[in-house]
Structure formats: C-alpha cells, structure tokens
Design a protein around this motif. Structure first.
Motif, PDB file in Angstrom:
ATOM      1  N   ASP A  34       0.838  -1.213   0.000  1.00  8.42           N
ATOM      2  CA  ASP A  34       0.000   0.000   0.000  1.00  8.42           C
ATOM      3  C   ASP A  34       0.871   1.261   0.000  1.00  8.42           C
ATOM      4  O   ASP A  34       0.574   2.234  -0.700  1.00  8.42           O
ATOM      5  N   ASP A  42       1.115   4.234  -2.773  1.00  7.94           N
ATOM      6  CA  ASP A  42       0.999   5.676  -2.496  1.00  7.94           C
ATOM      7  C   ASP A  42       2.132   6.436  -3.186  1.00  7.94           C
ATOM      8  O   ASP A  42       1.947   7.527  -3.705  1.00  7.94           O
ATOM      9  N   LEU A  73       5.656   7.011   4.827  1.00 12.21           N
ATOM     10  CA  LEU A  73       4.479   6.367   4.217  1.00 12.21           C
ATOM     11  C   LEU A  73       4.363   4.918   4.684  1.00 12.21           C
ATOM     12  O   LEU A  73       3.270   4.435   4.977  1.00 12.21           O
ATOM     13  N   ARG A  98       1.111   3.126   6.538  1.00 10.84           N
ATOM     14  CA  ARG A  98       0.382   2.007   5.929  1.00 10.84           C
ATOM     15  C   ARG A  98       0.584   0.717   6.718  1.00 10.84           C
ATOM     16  O   ARG A  98      -0.319  -0.117   6.778  1.00 10.84           O
TER      17      ARG A  98
END
Ligand code: BTN
Length: 264
Positions: A99, A103, A187, A191
């Motif tokens: 994920d 992104d 990030l 996630r």
C-alpha cells in the motif's frame, strides 16, 4: 543518508515511528530493535540503518544491501495477541508495504505482487523481504514482535553480482526515477500501522487480490517434505492451501515456496 527531519515532518502514523533511531551502521536493525525493546522501547519503535553488518533474511540466510540506497528497518510491536497469531503480522506487513509503495508510485505499482507469505515481487524479481521474529515472556505469552523489512528503493540491480542482478528489482527500476527514502519510510509507517490495526482477517481479501502465488504452480519446501501442486487458497489464519496433482488439498503453515512458472 536518511533524514530525521524529513521523516518526522512527513510521519502520519499515530504510533509506528513516533520513537525511532536512524543509525549509520549496526549489526542488524532487528537485533538493535530487540536490544531497545529489552530497555523498554515503546510499541512502534523503529530502527533503520544504512549499513547492516549481520543483516539476516528468512531461513538464516544473510541479507545485504549497498550503503545508502535501500531501506533496511525494523519495527518493535507490542500487540496483545496470542502467539499463534504472530505469523499473520508478516502477512499484514506485506499488504502495508505494498500500500505504501502504491501511495509513492501510483499506477506503476500495479504489477507488484505478494509472493506467499511475504515477499514483494515485480516481474518475478524480488523487491522486498520481511522477517518477523518474536520474544516470549516466561509464561509463554508474546512479549514483543520485531518485524524487519528490507526494501530495494534506489538500488541499481545491474550493479549487483550474479545471481542477484537477475533476481532483484527496485522501486527506482519500476518507477523510472529515484525516490526520497525518508518520505517513503514515513508512508511505510502509516500504511503498516493501518494494516496491523486491521489484522489479517480484515485484510485477507486484499491480500488475495495482491497475491501472485494464488493460482500458480508451486513447490513448497518444508522441513520434512517437498510438496508440488497449485496454490489455491489461504486459510483464515493465512496458511497456504496447495492442491496436489492427485487432487488432495494440503495446508502449508510455514516454509519456502517457489513459483514454478513466472507470475503473470
Ligand atoms: C527475507 O526475504 O529473507 C527477509 C529479509 C529481511 C531483511 C530485513 S533488513 C532489516 C531487518 N534486519 C535484518 O537483519 N533483517 C531484516
């Protein structure tokens, strides 16, 4: 070098990465995270290093990476779960990593699949490996888990020696441009936290969709036997179901799986 300020200001995860240390060199970020855990580091503590002198992968294999191009990091987790559910943390981690990469890369990430249980592959080449370890209390309960992640970010696979130059890939190769590793790490923390919060039951459908193992002929190499067949499903706890040529369904809880044909 990873940049602490860039990471800190980009971090959106409520817990993962709120406590962190970026090291130039260590033996293994997972060993360092374990030492930090013993000294009381909190849930979500993150250790990243540019160089690991004793980095390890699954099955006792060594894990090496050139300095300053990839992400090698470990997360300390203190979840209230039974020991039997610890392997599912690894499956959650695979979804969380995928994920975060989506992104960062957008549609270019679509070809990235999860090879059971937790490798990320692109075009049959390895992009990311995950190693989960745990520590138990004297009563046999989970004290903490360490999830160690090695992600090829700005690596040039062509610069690696054989056979790695033919079996590894990187985000830079997939995206066609380098990525800021400190932003990507933020990030990833977000996630991964989302994925751990959902748990495997909440993620099972997404794991299935992202799997490049399901539907593929495989060879499972276990401690006591080698099994060949087609990977057909996952159990509710994330074990792999293989249908052998005589039609028997067998469940693989742990082991190495080889794809017998390149995933499409
Ligand atoms: C595998 O695919 O075999 C798992 C590789 C896991 C490597 C990471 S790098 C960060 C952390 N520290 C280690 O020593 N191993 C994990």
């Amino acid at each position: 070098m990873l940049d602490q300020e860039t990471f800190r200001s980009a971090l959106r995860a409520p817990h993962l990465g709120r406590s962190f240390r970026f090291l130039h060199a260590t033996d293994s970020t997972s060993d360092q995270a374990r030492r930090d855990a013993m000294e009381g580091a909190p849930h979500g503590h993150l250790v990243a290093a540019e160089i690991q002198t004793a980095g390890r992968g699954r099955k006792g294999r060594a894990w090496t990476a050139p300095e300053g191009v990839n992400l090698s990091f470990s997360l300390l987790l203190r979840p209230k779960i039974p020991v039997s559910q610890v392997p599912s943390l690894t499956l959650c981690a695979a979804v969380g990593c995928r994920d975060a990469i989506a992104d960062a890369l957008g549609p270019a990430a679509e070809g990235i699949g999860i090879k059971w249980p937790n490798d990320l592959l692109h075009g049959g080449r390895k992009l990311c490996g995950i190693l989960s370890e745990m520590s138990l209390t004297a009563r046999g309960e989970l004290d903490f888990a360490i999830v160690g992640i090695g992600l090829n970010v700005n690596l040039d696979p062509d610069a690696l020696p054989p056979p790695l130059c033919d079996t590894a890939t990187s985000l830079r190769r997939i995206a066609g441009h380098p990525l800021d590793r400190s932003l990507l790490l933020a990030l990833l923390a977000k996630r991964l936290e989302d994925a751990f919060d959902l748990g495997f039951q909440g993620l099972a459908d997404r794991y299935r969709q992202a799997s490049c193992t399901l539907g593929t002929p495989v060879r499972a190499i276990m401690e006591s036997e080698i099994l060949e067949g087609t990977a057909v499903d996952l159990t509710p706890s994330g074990a792999l179901v293989i249908r052998t040529d005589d039609g028997t369904a067998r469940t693989v809880l742990a082991g190495d799986v080889e794809h017998l044909r390149a995933p499409s």
